[in-house]
Scaffold this motif. Structure first.
Motif, short mmCIF file in Angstrom:
data_model
loop_
_atom_site.label_atom_id
_atom_site.label_comp_id
_atom_site.label_asym_id
_atom_site.label_seq_id
_atom_site.Cartn_x
_atom_site.Cartn_y
_atom_site.Cartn_z
N TYR A 88 87.37 26.23 -5.28
CA TYR A 88 86.34 27.21 -5.29
C TYR A 88 84.80 26.68 -5.03
CZ TYR A 88 84.25 31.60 -6.91
OH TYR A 88 83.40 32.81 -7.21
N TYR A 89 84.67 25.67 -5.52
CA TYR A 89 83.20 25.25 -5.56
C TYR A 89 83.00 24.87 -4.16
CZ TYR A 89 85.31 20.39 -5.51
OH TYR A 89 86.11 19.26 -5.05
N GLN A 90 83.88 24.79 -3.06
CA GLN A 90 83.75 24.80 -1.63
C GLN A 90 83.33 26.10 -1.00
OE1 GLN A 90 87.88 22.72 -1.43
NE2 GLN A 90 86.90 21.75 0.39
N GLY A 91 83.29 26.80 -1.80
CA GLY A 91 83.07 28.34 -1.12
C GLY A 91 84.30 28.97 -0.55
N ILE A 92 85.41 28.47 -1.02
CA ILE A 92 86.73 29.12 -0.79
C ILE A 92 87.19 30.23 -2.04
CG2 ILE A 92 89.25 28.61 -0.76
CD1 ILE A 92 88.47 25.82 0.42
N ASP A 93 87.47 31.23 -1.41
CA ASP A 93 87.58 32.43 -2.39
C ASP A 93 88.86 32.19 -3.40
OD1 ASP A 93 90.34 33.90 -1.79
OD2 ASP A 93 88.97 33.11 0.29
N ILE A 94 88.70 32.68 -4.51
CA ILE A 94 89.82 32.40 -5.66
C ILE A 94 91.02 32.73 -5.25
CG2 ILE A 94 89.26 34.67 -7.02
CD1 ILE A 94 89.64 30.80 -8.58
N THR A 95 91.41 33.46 -4.40
CA THR A 95 92.76 33.91 -4.03
C THR A 95 93.37 32.57 -3.32
OG1 THR A 95 92.02 36.18 -3.71
CG2 THR A 95 94.08 35.69 -3.01
N THR A 96 92.56 32.14 -2.46
CA THR A 96 92.98 31.03 -1.54
C THR A 96 93.13 29.75 -2.30
OG1 THR A 96 92.02 32.25 0.26
CG2 THR A 96 92.57 29.78 0.71
N THR A 97 92.18 29.65 -3.46
CA THR A 97 92.51 28.22 -4.19
C THR A 97 93.77 28.00 -4.51
OG1 THR A 97 91.92 29.40 -6.11
CG2 THR A 97 90.05 28.29 -4.62
N ALA A 98 94.71 29.23 -4.59
CA ALA A 98 96.05 29.27 -5.00
C ALA A 98 96.94 29.17 -3.90
CB ALA A 98 96.32 30.35 -6.00
N LEU A 99 96.66 28.74 -2.57
CA LEU A 99 97.54 28.87 -1.44
C LEU A 99 98.71 28.12 -1.73
CD1 LEU A 99 98.03 29.45 1.50
CD2 LEU A 99 96.37 27.71 2.03
N PRO A 100 98.52 26.65 -2.12
CA PRO A 100 99.72 25.89 -2.39
C PRO A 100 100.97 26.56 -3.22
CG PRO A 100 97.87 24.71 -2.66
CD PRO A 100 97.22 26.05 -2.77
N ALA A 101 100.63 27.53 -4.24
CA ALA A 101 101.38 27.95 -5.05
C ALA A 101 102.08 29.21 -4.23
CB ALA A 101 100.67 28.39 -6.38
N TRP A 102 101.28 29.66 -3.56
CA TRP A 102 101.97 30.85 -2.80
C TRP A 102 103.13 30.31 -1.64
CZ3 TRP A 102 102.18 35.88 -3.55
CH2 TRP A 102 101.25 36.51 -4.62
N ILE A 103 102.68 29.36 -0.91
CA ILE A 103 103.39 28.54 0.10
C ILE A 103 104.76 28.36 -0.64
CG2 ILE A 103 103.41 26.67 1.81
CD1 ILE A 103 101.50 28.84 2.58
N SER A 104 104.36 27.48 -1.80
CA SER A 104 105.66 27.13 -2.44
C SER A 104 106.52 28.12 -3.08
CB SER A 104 105.20 26.30 -3.64
OG SER A 104 104.30 25.20 -3.46
N ALA A 105 106.00 29.29 -3.42
CA ALA A 105 106.92 30.31 -3.81
C ALA A 105 107.71 31.06 -2.62
CB ALA A 105 105.93 31.44 -4.54
N PHE A 106 106.81 31.19 -1.26
CA PHE A 106 107.61 31.76 -0.43
C PHE A 106 108.50 30.79 0.34
CE2 PHE A 106 103.51 34.57 0.38
CZ PHE A 106 104.13 35.74 -0.40
N LEU A 107 108.25 29.73 0.09
CA LEU A 107 109.63 28.68 0.35
C LEU A 107 110.60 28.45 -0.51
CD1 LEU A 107 107.24 26.03 2.48
CD2 LEU A 107 108.59 27.95 3.18
N ASP A 108 110.68 29.14 -1.65
CA ASP A 108 111.73 29.27 -2.82
C ASP A 108 111.66 27.69 -3.26
OD1 ASP A 108 112.58 31.54 -2.26
OD2 ASP A 108 113.52 31.03 -0.47
N VAL A 109 110.52 27.11 -3.28
CA VAL A 109 110.46 25.77 -4.26
C VAL A 109 110.28 26.17 -5.61
CG1 VAL A 109 109.23 23.89 -4.64
CG2 VAL A 109 109.10 24.96 -2.34
N PRO A 110 111.28 25.68 -6.36
CA PRO A 110 111.13 25.90 -8.01
C PRO A 110 110.30 25.21 -8.95
CG PRO A 110 112.95 24.33 -7.58
CD PRO A 110 112.63 24.71 -6.09
N THR A 111 109.73 24.22 -8.54
CA THR A 111 108.85 23.10 -9.35
C THR A 111 107.68 22.89 -8.75
OG1 THR A 111 110.90 22.36 -10.43
CG2 THR A 111 108.86 21.11 -10.85
N TYR A 112 106.50 22.99 -9.51
CA TYR A 112 105.19 22.84 -8.96
C TYR A 112 104.51 21.68 -9.75
CZ TYR A 112 100.90 24.40 -6.96
OH TYR A 112 99.62 24.36 -6.27
N ILE A 113 104.38 20.59 -9.24
CA ILE A 113 103.65 19.34 -9.90
C ILE A 113 102.32 19.59 -9.47
CG2 ILE A 113 103.60 17.17 -10.45
CD1 ILE A 113 106.56 17.02 -9.20
N LEU A 114 101.28 19.59 -10.37
CA LEU A 114 99.75 19.43 -9.86
C LEU A 114 99.15 18.04 -10.53
CD1 LEU A 114 97.69 20.58 -12.34
CD2 LEU A 114 98.67 22.66 -11.27
#
Ligand code: HPA
Length: 278
Positions: A88-114
């Protein structure tokens, strides 16, 4: 663009990646925080793609953050690594900060390690400590799924009592123990930055029972959980804030990078050993 249209674009990014990777099943996503980028070296038979070559991906520009997605194997599990995240501090909107989660969900990945670098608010922490996120506080007023609706969502609301999945944390703690590595658990507070916290903010956070503070991860974790993924969050403590009776210290990004580089070998080893047990 409204959040709903953004999610439509993320779906297009995921469709593109599904074809690009052409892989039947991905077991986990790992998002690599500052200084942990070299985890990608652990990935066997890597296929990588630069963010700039993926439709609708923003470009990440912070030193110490990578710019590519890597798919490959660790101990026979297929892992998708985001070598840099979207802040977010880069000026990226809050929806896009969660992009890796969205991509993972759309690719049916079950586990998210951050993974991330975080400031130590708990005075018992030391620089280089590894801390599992057991819960978070989000006083930012920002939410990654605000204004988003999916067909299978009855309503926007969702439970967060096990957001940082207790079973995954226990598995990870067991691995740490058997490797004789110290891993603690703590509450992470998301403040969007880009400033490091003021002394008054740190004393407020201590009063609130916060252990770690950082500028990332919470938006992704919220979206990943809403999308049905199991989340594990691991922080490297890169700086510890002094208590009121200790001299003030300055925090800088280079120090954050240096400290994560030092702790990253332990972090890499534990994550690999954990994956081996799957
Ligand atoms: N504050 C916020 N984010 C951070 C810090 C900090 O002290 N250290 C590393 N990331």
């Amino acid at each position: 663009m409204n959040p709903q249209d953004q999610v439509h674009q993320f779906k297009e990014s995921a469709d593109f990646l599904r074809k690009h990777f052409d892989h039947p099943k991905i077991n986990a996503t790992i998002v690599l925080g500052s200084g942990l980028k070299n985890f990608e070296d652990e990935i066997q038979n890597p296929i990588s793609i630069s963010y700039q070559d993926i439709p609708h991906f923003p470009q990440s520009s912070v030193q110490g953050h990578g710019h590519k997605l890597v798919l490959g194997q660790i101990h026979n599990q297929t892992i998708l690594a985001f070598t840099g995240r979207f802040h977010y501090y880069q000026g990226i909107d809050i929806t896009t900060t969660a992009l890796p989660a969205w991509i993972s969900a759309f690719l049916d990945v079950p586990t998210y390690i951050l993974t991330n670098a975080a400031g130590g608010v708990n005075p018992n922490f030391e620089v280089g400590n590894l801390v599992l996120i057991k819960d978070h506080i989000n006083p930012s007023g920002l939410h990654p799924v605000r204004g988003v609706h999916l067909e299978n969502w009855e309503n926007p609301f969702f439970d967060t009592s096990n957001l940082y999945n207790a079973d995954l944390r226990n598995e990870f703690l067991t691995i740490a123990k058997s490797n004789q590595k110290k891993v603690s658990e703590g509450v992470y507070c998301f403040l969007p930055g880009p400033n490091f916290e003021t002394p008054a903010e740190i004393s407020m956070l201590r009063t609130l029972g916060v252990d770690l503070v950082g500028m990332s991860s919470v938006p992704e974790a919220l979206a990943a959980h809403k999308l049905g993924l199991d989340v594990l969050g691991l922080s490297v403590v890169t700086n510890v804030y002094p208590t009121n009776d200790q001299p003030k210290v300055k925090v800088n990004h280079q120090e954050v990078l240096n400290e994560t580089n030092k702790a990253s070998a332990t972090c890499r080893g534990l994550i690999k050993d954990w994956i081996q047990t799957w």
